[in-house]
Structures are given as C-alpha cells and as structure tokens.
Design a protein around this motif. Structure first.
Motif, PDB file in Angstrom:
ATOM      1  N   ASN A 151     -69.484  19.634  82.066  1.00 49.19           N
ATOM      2  CA  ASN A 151     -70.611  19.974  81.187  1.00 49.19           C
ATOM      3  C   ASN A 151     -71.089  18.800  80.338  1.00 49.19           C
ATOM      4  O   ASN A 151     -72.292  18.646  80.115  1.00 49.19           O
ATOM      5  CB  ASN A 151     -70.257  21.155  80.282  1.00 49.19           C
TER       6      ASN A 151
ATOM      7  N   ARG B 138     -73.549  16.700  82.361  1.00 50.69           N
ATOM      8  CA  ARG B 138     -74.670  17.378  83.008  1.00 50.69           C
ATOM      9  C   ARG B 138     -75.961  17.217  82.212  1.00 50.69           C
ATOM     10  O   ARG B 138     -75.957  17.128  80.998  1.00 50.69           O
ATOM     11  CB  ARG B 138     -74.364  18.853  83.169  1.00 50.69           C
TER      12      ARG B 138
ATOM     13  N   GLU C  60     -74.919  21.480  76.856  1.00 51.21           N
ATOM     14  CA  GLU C  60     -74.279  22.262  75.798  1.00 51.21           C
ATOM     15  C   GLU C  60     -74.309  21.503  74.502  1.00 51.21           C
ATOM     16  O   GLU C  60     -74.191  20.341  74.437  1.00 51.21           O
ATOM     17  CB  GLU C  60     -72.836  22.588  76.171  1.00 51.21           C
TER      18      GLU C  60
END
Length: 153
Positions: free
Chosen positions: A145, A148, A153
């Motif tokens: 994450n 990405r 996030e």
C-alpha cells in the motif's frame, strides 16, 4: 524553491490531502543519494509547468560513472565521450508514472552493463510523490500500500 505541500488531487479520504515535495522554478532541485543496484527506477511526478529534468548518476560494470539527463527540454539523444547522456523526457501535465529501465538505458547508451545508481536529482517545476527502485516491473495492485498510487492510504 522546494517545499512540502498538500495535493488535493491525491486524497486518502475526503478533505485529507497527501503531502508531496513541490519544486518551483528552473533552479529548484532535490537530490537523493541512492547506491542502489536495482535496475528499475520508479517516480510518481506531477508536471506543473514547462521545465522538468531528472538527473541520474550511474556506474557500469567497468566502474565508469555515467551521467544521464532526462529533460522535457531535450528533443534528441546525445552522448559525449565523457559519459554524459542527454535524453528527451516526454511527460504530460498532471500526475505521471515513470519507470526507467536503467539496465536497458545503460546498455543502449554506452554498450555496457548497469551496476548501480548513485544519485537521483529531480529539477525544475514539479511535484514528487514517490521515488523507489525495484528489481522487476509490478502492477500497482501487486505493490504494498505504501508504494501504490491507486487507492493511496
């Protein structure tokens, strides 16, 4: 001028912008010392004006240092006898994913084998979200994450 700013185009959630490095002006630059042997350099950049340049200092398998200059101000490739290569960089406005295959670039420009990338310098007017090296190409959904772009996030 170099600053940390919030980019509302990249939102982790509504009203929660992502912090990025912003460079404004032709003389602005940020330098990263790397000494990385992974052959793929990935950058997420936002071209916000006309001038953007990415400088790489690499070393080949013979120990020779090679300077690469990727710029949207260059229109043709040039390689001099001192190991300085200028290459065009075609980039649109807005957030862009750039993946540079350093093995391929060194092989085509110098006929040698990539060993390490010692430095990465981003110059000009842009925003930089992420920069990292990887050993092979990954789809965005295969990355952790924190690397990405989609679904930040």
């Amino acid at each position: 001028e170099v600053a940390i700013v919030e980019d509302f185009e990249l939102q982790a959630s509504p009203n929660n912008a992502i912090s990025v490095i912003e460079l404004i002006g032709n003389e602005s630059k940020v330098l990263f010392y790397t000494d990385c042997s992974r052959p793929l350099l990935v950058l997420y950049v936002k071209n916000i004006q006309r001038f953007l340049k990415i400088l790489l200092l690499c070393e080949d398998d013979t120990g020779t240092e090679i300077k690469f200059e990727f710029s949207n101000n260059n229109s043709f490739v040039s390689v001099d006898k001192h190991g300085h290569c200028k290459l065009p960089l075609e980039i649109d406005f807005g957030w862009q994913y750039i993946c540079m295959d350093l093995e391929d670039i060194v092989a085509n420009a110098c006929g040698t084998t990539f060993s390490i990338c010692k430095e990465v310098t981003v110059c000009g007017s842009c925003r930089l979200l992420k920069m990292y090296f990887q050993s092979k190409r990954f789809a965005d959904c295969e990355l952790p994450n924190y690397l990405r772009l989609v679904g930040i996030e």
